[in-house]
Design a protein around this motif. Structure first.
Motif, PDB file in Angstrom:
ATOM      1  N   UNK A   1      58.296  52.640  32.738  1.00  0.00           N
ATOM      2  CA  UNK A   1      56.946  53.211  32.564  1.00  0.00           C
ATOM      3  C   UNK A   1      55.952  52.124  32.194  1.00  0.00           C
ATOM      4  N   UNK A   2      54.797  52.163  32.806  1.00  0.00           N
ATOM      5  CA  UNK A   2      53.730  51.221  32.434  1.00  0.00           C
ATOM      6  C   UNK A   2      53.844  49.870  33.096  1.00  0.00           C
ATOM      7  N   UNK A   3      54.933  49.657  33.849  1.00  0.00           N
ATOM      8  CA  UNK A   3      55.206  48.340  34.452  1.00  0.00           C
ATOM      9  C   UNK A   3      54.126  47.942  35.466  1.00  0.00           C
ATOM     10  N   UNK A   4      53.736  48.873  36.343  1.00  0.00           N
ATOM     11  CA  UNK A   4      52.764  48.529  37.397  1.00  0.00           C
ATOM     12  C   UNK A   4      51.413  48.171  36.767  1.00  0.00           C
ATOM     13  N   UNK A   5      50.989  48.960  35.770  1.00  0.00           N
ATOM     14  CA  UNK A   5      49.691  48.673  35.127  1.00  0.00           C
ATOM     15  C   UNK A   5      49.717  47.312  34.466  1.00  0.00           C
ATOM     16  N   UNK A   6      50.823  47.020  33.781  1.00  0.00           N
ATOM     17  CA  UNK A   6      50.942  45.731  33.077  1.00  0.00           C
ATOM     18  C   UNK A   6      50.954  44.578  34.090  1.00  0.00           C
ATOM     19  N   UNK A   7      51.618  44.810  35.223  1.00  0.00           N
ATOM     20  CA  UNK A   7      51.702  43.775  36.262  1.00  0.00           C
ATOM     21  C   UNK A   7      50.310  43.494  36.834  1.00  0.00           C
ATOM     22  N   UNK A   8      49.576  44.575  37.093  1.00  0.00           N
ATOM     23  CA  UNK A   8      48.226  44.405  37.650  1.00  0.00           C
ATOM     24  C   UNK A   8      47.346  43.677  36.632  1.00  0.00           C
ATOM     25  N   UNK A   9      47.470  44.045  35.357  1.00  0.00           N
ATOM     26  CA  UNK A   9      46.692  43.352  34.315  1.00  0.00           C
ATOM     27  C   UNK A   9      47.072  41.881  34.235  1.00  0.00           C
ATOM     28  N   UNK A  10      48.311  41.562  34.638  1.00  0.00           N
ATOM     29  CA  UNK A  10      48.779  40.170  34.576  1.00  0.00           C
ATOM     30  C   UNK A  10      48.504  39.420  35.882  1.00  0.00           C
ATOM     31  N   UNK A  11      47.819  40.061  36.825  1.00  0.00           N
ATOM     32  CA  UNK A  11      47.363  39.344  38.021  1.00  0.00           C
ATOM     33  C   UNK A  11      48.226  39.501  39.266  1.00  0.00           C
ATOM     34  N   UNK A  12      49.094  40.515  39.290  1.00  0.00           N
ATOM     35  CA  UNK A  12      49.882  40.758  40.514  1.00  0.00           C
ATOM     36  C   UNK A  12      49.722  42.230  40.916  1.00  0.00           C
TER      37      UNK A  12
ATOM     38  N   UNK B   1      46.111  56.418  47.531  1.00  0.00           N
ATOM     39  CA  UNK B   1      46.052  55.766  46.226  1.00  0.00           C
ATOM     40  C   UNK B   1      46.136  54.245  46.305  1.00  0.00           C
ATOM     41  N   UNK B   2      46.518  53.729  47.467  1.00  0.00           N
ATOM     42  CA  UNK B   2      46.752  52.289  47.592  1.00  0.00           C
ATOM     43  C   UNK B   2      45.445  51.514  47.413  1.00  0.00           C
ATOM     44  N   UNK B   3      44.389  52.024  48.024  1.00  0.00           N
ATOM     45  CA  UNK B   3      43.066  51.383  47.902  1.00  0.00           C
ATOM     46  C   UNK B   3      42.659  51.194  46.436  1.00  0.00           C
ATOM     47  N   UNK B   4      42.877  52.274  45.651  1.00  0.00           N
ATOM     48  CA  UNK B   4      42.461  52.239  44.250  1.00  0.00           C
ATOM     49  C   UNK B   4      43.119  51.075  43.519  1.00  0.00           C
ATOM     50  N   UNK B   5      44.380  50.791  43.893  1.00  0.00           N
ATOM     51  CA  UNK B   5      45.099  49.713  43.211  1.00  0.00           C
ATOM     52  C   UNK B   5      44.428  48.376  43.524  1.00  0.00           C
ATOM     53  N   UNK B   6      44.033  48.180  44.790  1.00  0.00           N
ATOM     54  CA  UNK B   6      43.379  46.911  45.158  1.00  0.00           C
ATOM     55  C   UNK B   6      42.093  46.738  44.374  1.00  0.00           C
ATOM     56  N   UNK B   7      41.374  47.864  44.259  1.00  0.00           N
ATOM     57  CA  UNK B   7      40.078  47.779  43.592  1.00  0.00           C
ATOM     58  C   UNK B   7      40.230  47.484  42.106  1.00  0.00           C
ATOM     59  N   UNK B   8      41.343  47.934  41.524  1.00  0.00           N
ATOM     60  CA  UNK B   8      41.561  47.706  40.091  1.00  0.00           C
ATOM     61  C   UNK B   8      41.903  46.243  39.792  1.00  0.00           C
ATOM     62  N   UNK B   9      42.405  45.519  40.786  1.00  0.00           N
ATOM     63  CA  UNK B   9      42.872  44.151  40.549  1.00  0.00           C
ATOM     64  C   UNK B   9      41.715  43.153  40.679  1.00  0.00           C
ATOM     65  N   UNK B  10      41.813  42.068  39.952  1.00  0.00           N
ATOM     66  CA  UNK B  10      40.783  41.021  40.030  1.00  0.00           C
ATOM     67  C   UNK B  10      40.879  40.267  41.356  1.00  0.00           C
ATOM     68  N   UNK B  11      39.846  39.476  41.638  1.00  0.00           N
ATOM     69  CA  UNK B  11      39.790  38.743  42.917  1.00  0.00           C
ATOM     70  C   UNK B  11      40.898  37.701  43.063  1.00  0.00           C
ATOM     71  N   UNK B  12      41.339  37.130  41.924  1.00  0.00           N
ATOM     72  CA  UNK B  12      42.347  36.070  41.993  1.00  0.00           C
ATOM     73  C   UNK B  12      43.775  36.612  41.983  1.00  0.00           C
ATOM     74  N   UNK B  13      43.898  37.921  41.949  1.00  0.00           N
ATOM     75  CA  UNK B  13      45.241  38.509  41.836  1.00  0.00           C
ATOM     76  C   UNK B  13      46.092  38.154  43.059  1.00  0.00           C
ATOM     77  N   UNK B  14      47.402  38.061  42.842  1.00  0.00           N
ATOM     78  CA  UNK B  14      48.328  37.885  43.969  1.00  0.00           C
ATOM     79  C   UNK B  14      48.613  39.285  44.491  1.00  0.00           C
ATOM     80  N   UNK B  15      48.350  39.464  45.771  1.00  0.00           N
ATOM     81  CA  UNK B  15      48.404  40.822  46.296  1.00  0.00           C
ATOM     82  C   UNK B  15      49.744  41.126  46.965  1.00  0.00           C
ATOM     83  N   UNK B  16      50.591  41.880  46.267  1.00  0.00           N
ATOM     84  CA  UNK B  16      51.850  42.335  46.873  1.00  0.00           C
ATOM     85  C   UNK B  16      51.717  43.811  47.268  1.00  0.00           C
TER      86      UNK B  16
END
Ligand code: PLP
Length: 373
Positions: free
Chosen positions: A320-331, A15-30
């Protein structure tokens, strides 16, 4: 007849790959599972030299070059005081292949493999590929694996249990007392302990210990790798060691699936293992500084997080929802359930990212946590 083997249908791509793909190019990748440091120069040069001199044009011995196996043996003695016979080492294509050999050589169809949940994604998949039965077990509140939980889960069908210290995804380091217990359990229940020690050098508090130091039987095999310690994930060089009869069985698998580990990587690994220690020390110091900054930041944001003593991950409890919100916010962070059902409600953050980016990410985390409660 079915088109695909059932054992493959039963596993999915991490599932880790999917998370990278969901994030924008400028995201900070943790989300990354690899150090952000270069491979040490002396390791790179050794590979270049070996290539140019023609030393790598042929297969090496199935187990790997003698000099690499001696270097691995020497490093165990130098770093942990552990006696490893170079004849009982197989150089592999990363720790991943080493884990595969350990499982393939020891697990019969229908036999159980116990492993930490949340835990590294390979344990479940490799068990299924061997037609074994995955037995994920929950962790303690501090995210370490309780030997008592392992012992209670053992049945007459258990072939092996996995210990991973320091651990991915939690960063947890097992105490010496726990490691002794794992050795005792392997001895008393006559069950194999597969000790995944690929983060053995990234320890901030205390020392690394291995069940192989304490076991009286030969029921421990140890998996190691250059990947994390020497920032060599792309080189694909790891190893597995254990008793002669276990190594002989694992070699049968290795011989037919791999023949030998990549020769240039073997030369690079030998140089990494025998060369100056400063690059490793500098990396571990940097990780420790970042760990402290990240822990402070997460606590300031109001998240509850056990203090990890190794690797380069933290695993806070999140709403709940924290990871999705974080990814939407660029991390980018990885949802805990990518590492097993008991990871639900957690997130894995890797701090294999520069300090400036980490601080920026922590500010965003603060903001997101205030919004998602
Ligand atoms: N074991 C653990 C706990 C890991 O985190 C990883 C990689 O992320 C591996 C094994 C595999 O390492 P390698 O890249 O050497 O195959």
């Amino acid at each position: 007849m079915t088109e695909f083997a059932a054992r493959v249908e039963g596993i999915s791509i991490s599932g880790i790959r999917e998370v990278f793909e969901a994030a924008g190019e400028d995201a900070i990748n943790l989300g990354l599972g690899q150090p952000d440091f270069p491979t040490p120069e002396h390791a790179r040069s050794a590979a270049v030299e070996a290539i140019q001199s023609g030393q790598v044009d042929a297969y090496t011995s199935n187990k790997g070059t003698e000099s690499l196996r001696e270097a691995i043996s020497h490093a165990y003695d130098r770093d942990h005081g552990i006696d490893v016979d170079p004849g009982n080492v197989i150089a592999t294509s990363g720790g991943s292949e080493a884990l595969h050999l350990a499982v393939e050589a020891h697990v019969d169809p229908g036999e159980e493999v116990i492993f930490p949940d949340p835990g590294f994604v390979s344990y479940d998949a490799l068990t299924r590929l061997a037609d074994g039965v995955p037995k994920p077990v929950p962790l303690r509140e501090d995210l370490t694996l309780d030997p008592a939980t392992v012992e209670e889960t053992i049945t007459e069908d258990t072939a092996a249990f996995v210990v991973n210290s320091p651990a991915n995804p939690t960063g947890a380091v097992q105490s010496e007392a726990d490691i002794r217990e794992f050795a005792r359990i392997a001895d008393e229940h006559d069950v194999l302990c597969i000790s995944d020690e690929v983060y053995e050098h990234i320890v901030f508090e205390g020392e690394h210990h291995s069940p192989i130091e304490y076991a009286e039987s030969d029921n421990v095999v140890v998996v190691g790798a250059c990947s994390k310690t020497y920032s060599m994930t792309g080189w694909r060089l790891g190893w597995v060691t254990g008793s002669n009869r276990r190594v002989e069985r694992m070699l049968r698998v290795h011989q037919y699936m791999q023949a030998c580990a990549s020769a240039p990587a073997q030369y690079a690994a030998e140089a990494a293992l025998t060369g100056p220690r400063e690059p490793v020390e500098e990396m571990v110091t940097a990780f420790e500084e970042r760990r402290d900054v990240v822990l402070d930041g997460l606590e300031d944001a109001g998240l509850s997080v056990p203090k990890p003593s190794g690797a380069f991950y933290v695993m806070p409890k999140v709403p709940d929802g924290w990871v999705d919100e974080l990814i939407d916010s660029g991390v980018v962070a990885v949802p805990g359930d990518a590492f097993g059902a008991n990871g639900a409600g957690y997130a894995r953050l890797s701090y294999a990212t520069g300090m400036e980016e980490l601080k920026e990410a922590l500010a965003i985390i603060d903001d997101v946590t205030a919004r998602v409660q």
